[in-house]
Scaffold this active site. Structure first.
Site, PDB file in Angstrom:
ATOM      1  N   TYR A 152      33.900  33.922   0.253  1.00  0.00           N
ATOM      2  CA  TYR A 152      33.041  33.278   0.826  1.00  0.00           C
ATOM      3  C   TYR A 152      32.405  32.133  -0.388  1.00  0.00           C
ATOM      4  CZ  TYR A 152      32.628  35.394   5.448  1.00  0.00           C
ATOM      5  OH  TYR A 152      32.860  35.626   6.857  1.00  0.00           O
ATOM      6  N   LYS A 192      42.627  45.939   0.018  1.00  0.00           N
ATOM      7  CA  LYS A 192      43.991  45.455   0.341  1.00  0.00           C
ATOM      8  C   LYS A 192      44.583  45.695  -1.216  1.00  0.00           C
ATOM      9  CE  LYS A 192      47.425  43.702   2.419  1.00  0.00           C
ATOM     10  NZ  LYS A 192      48.181  44.540   3.503  1.00  0.00           N
ATOM     11  N   ASP A 204      33.215  41.298   7.603  1.00  0.00           N
ATOM     12  CA  ASP A 204      33.076  40.336   8.615  1.00  0.00           C
ATOM     13  C   ASP A 204      33.954  40.517  10.006  1.00  0.00           C
ATOM     14  OD1 ASP A 204      31.996  37.951  10.179  1.00  0.00           O
ATOM     15  OD2 ASP A 204      33.719  36.989   9.453  1.00  0.00           O
ATOM     16  N   ASP A 226      44.466  46.706   6.916  1.00  0.00           N
ATOM     17  CA  ASP A 226      45.610  46.606   7.882  1.00  0.00           C
ATOM     18  C   ASP A 226      45.251  47.943   9.012  1.00  0.00           C
ATOM     19  OD1 ASP A 226      46.753  47.488   5.890  1.00  0.00           O
ATOM     20  OD2 ASP A 226      48.626  46.340   6.474  1.00  0.00           O
ATOM     21  N   ASP A 252      33.143  42.991  13.761  1.00  0.00           N
ATOM     22  CA  ASP A 252      33.258  42.376  15.194  1.00  0.00           C
ATOM     23  C   ASP A 252      34.275  43.159  15.872  1.00  0.00           C
ATOM     24  OD1 ASP A 252      31.662  39.970  14.605  1.00  0.00           O
ATOM     25  OD2 ASP A 252      32.951  38.855  15.903  1.00  0.00           O
TER      26      ASP A 252
HETATM   27  C1  IPM Z   1      28.531  36.830  10.417  1.00  0.00           C
HETATM   28  C2  IPM Z   1      28.880  35.274  10.681  1.00  0.00           C
HETATM   29  C3  IPM Z   1      28.906  34.773   9.354  1.00  0.00           C
HETATM   30  C4  IPM Z   1      29.657  35.257   8.452  1.00  0.00           C
HETATM   31  C5  IPM Z   1      29.203  33.130   9.550  1.00  0.00           C
HETATM   32  C6  IPM Z   1      28.407  32.365  10.652  1.00  0.00           C
HETATM   33  C7  IPM Z   1      29.264  32.243   8.234  1.00  0.00           C
HETATM   34  O1  IPM Z   1      30.204  35.442  11.627  1.00  0.00           O
HETATM   35  O2  IPM Z   1      27.197  36.981  10.067  1.00  0.00           O
HETATM   36  O3  IPM Z   1      29.091  37.548  10.639  1.00  0.00           O
HETATM   37  O4  IPM Z   1      30.857  35.056   8.485  1.00  0.00           O
HETATM   38  O5  IPM Z   1      29.092  36.002   7.468  1.00  0.00           O
HETATM   39 MN    MN Z   2      30.943  37.430  11.991  1.00  0.00          MN
END
Ligand code: IPM
Ligand code: MN
Ligand code: NAD
Length: 353
Positions: free
Chosen positions: A140, A190, A246, A222, A250
């Site tokens: 990032y 990884k 990240d 993975d 999710d």
């Molecule tokens: C998160 C989001 C952010 C990230 C994006 C919007 C930059 O996806 O906080 O999970 O990747 O950190």
């Molecule tokens: Mn995110």
């Protein structure tokens, strides 16, 4: 006592979920006699439109001079091609506040077991882990750009780079957290391909000496993605890099029922933390009063506990959220029929009967 909070409402559903969290915090204040001074500062697309900059200097100042920051969300189609995107503000504020560790708890409420994407027999073994995501380094923030490639023409690149210090400080947070939980860290990386992952393994192993009561295992990312689905009860604390964290967080949201309920805390070396649900600005449902406010409300609870040392107050919020869910007060992402404000009203009524 007086506590100052800087809210960054941002874009899409951001203002709606921040409004909910703000009302919940004020309800806690009334119950306990605390004064919360809550001021919003512009960020993201809203700040681009009004101030020509997704992260105005004034916003950084407001955040730095507060006791804690509560963020809604940033981003939206409108700004997807802006020279400086709303998302850059999020990375910028994390970096400015030196918030290198992002804690993303994934815990399933008994009442939401049938909302998980997993089979019941897997859910029954329990889902209760925290992803500790490195937040101010890695790909990032690494060197990036365009360059000419003599054979293939122009190319774009991003680099994953981690220093020893960056790895060590976030790892220590994971160890300390593991000591308060089930004493188990899974380092997700990884290392079969990436040099940076090898450094992660070395440092995490070296400092294990300081935390002899914590067991560490290591898993390639993975496989970790697969194990999170097949056997989530394996995990207690997942320690991982910025980008892997990240993605995996999710995924964990789908295990616990909805991304709408997942909070997070971004921490550094001081008590000034930033708290945000893990979801985005959800432009598809913005402005409809149907967004799930629980992720941001639970982020506010984390804020009270971790930045202001208000554990009872935080627990009150967490209990009220669970009780509301138990009583069926849920937004549509959880299969409920209630609006954002109705769910918020219910949670407030359970805090302040
Ligand atoms: C998160 C989001 C952010 C990230 C994006 C919007 C930059 O996806 O906080 O999970 O990747 O950190
Ligand atoms: Mn995110
Ligand atoms: P998203 O998390 O905004 O939405 C993904 C899906 O989940 C959508 O269907 C959305 O409706 C649903 N969802 C998300 N939050 C919800 C909630 N509280 N209640 C009910 N449903 C919810 O992810 P995306 O669509 O990939 O991204 C949209 C924008 O948000 C992009 O600009 C992205 O960069 C940005 N983003 C911001 C943050 C942040 O500010 N922290 C985090 C992730 C994405």
């Amino acid at each position: 006592m007086t506590y100052s909070i800087c809210t960054l409402s941002g874009d899409g559903i951001g203002p709606e979920v921040i409004e909910s969290a703000k009302r919940v915090i004020e309800a806690v204040g009334r119950k306990y006699g605390h004064e919360f001074i809550i001021k919003d500062a512009p960020i993201g697309g809203f700040a681009i439109d009004n101030f020509g900059d997704p992260l105005p200097e004034e916003t950084i100042k407001a955040a730095k001079s507060s006791g804690a920051v509560l963020l809604g969300a940033v981003g939206g189609y409108k700004w997807d091609n802006a020279p400086k995107r709303p998302e850059a503000a999020l990375l910028g504020i994390r970096k400015e506040l030196k918030l290198y560790a992002n804690l993303r708890p994934a815990k399933i409420y008994p009442a939401l077991k049938n909302r998980s994407v997993l089979k019941n027999e897997i859910v029954e073994n329990g889902i209760d882990f925290v992803t500790v995501r490195e937040l101010t380094g890695g790909i990032y923030f690494g060197e990036r750009g365009f360059r000419d490639n003599k054979t293939f023409g122009r190319e774009a690149y991003d680099t994953e780079c981690y220093s020893e210090l960056e790895i060590e400080r976030v790892s220590r947070i994971a160890y300390e957290l593991a000591q308060k939980r089930n004493h188990h860290i899974t380092l997700v990386d990884k290392a079969n391909v990436l040099t940076s992952s090898k450094l992660w393994r070395k440092i995490v192993t070296d400092i294990n000496e300081d935390y002899p009561d914590v067991i560490v295992d290591m898993m390639y990312v993975d496989n970790a993605a697969m194990q999170m689905v097949l056997n989530p009860s394996h995990f207690d604390v997942i320690l991982t890099s910025n980008m892997f964290g990240d993605i995996l967080s999710d995924l964990s949201a789908a295990l616990v029922g909805s991304i709408g309920v997942m909070p997070s805390a971004s921490l550094g070396d001081t008590t000034l933390g930033m708290y945000e649900a893990i979801h985005g600005s959800a432009p598809d449902i913005a402005g409809l009063n149907i967004a799930d406010p629980v992720g941001t409300i639970l982020s506010a609870a984390m804020m009270l506990r971790l930045s202001f040392d208000l554990s009872d107050e935080a627990a009150d919020i967490e209990k009220a959220v669970e009780a509301a869910i138990n009583e069926g007060y849920m937004t549509q992402d959880l299969g409920g029929i209630y609006s954002t404000s109705q769910v918020t009203d219910k949670i407030i009524s359970l805090i302040n009967p």
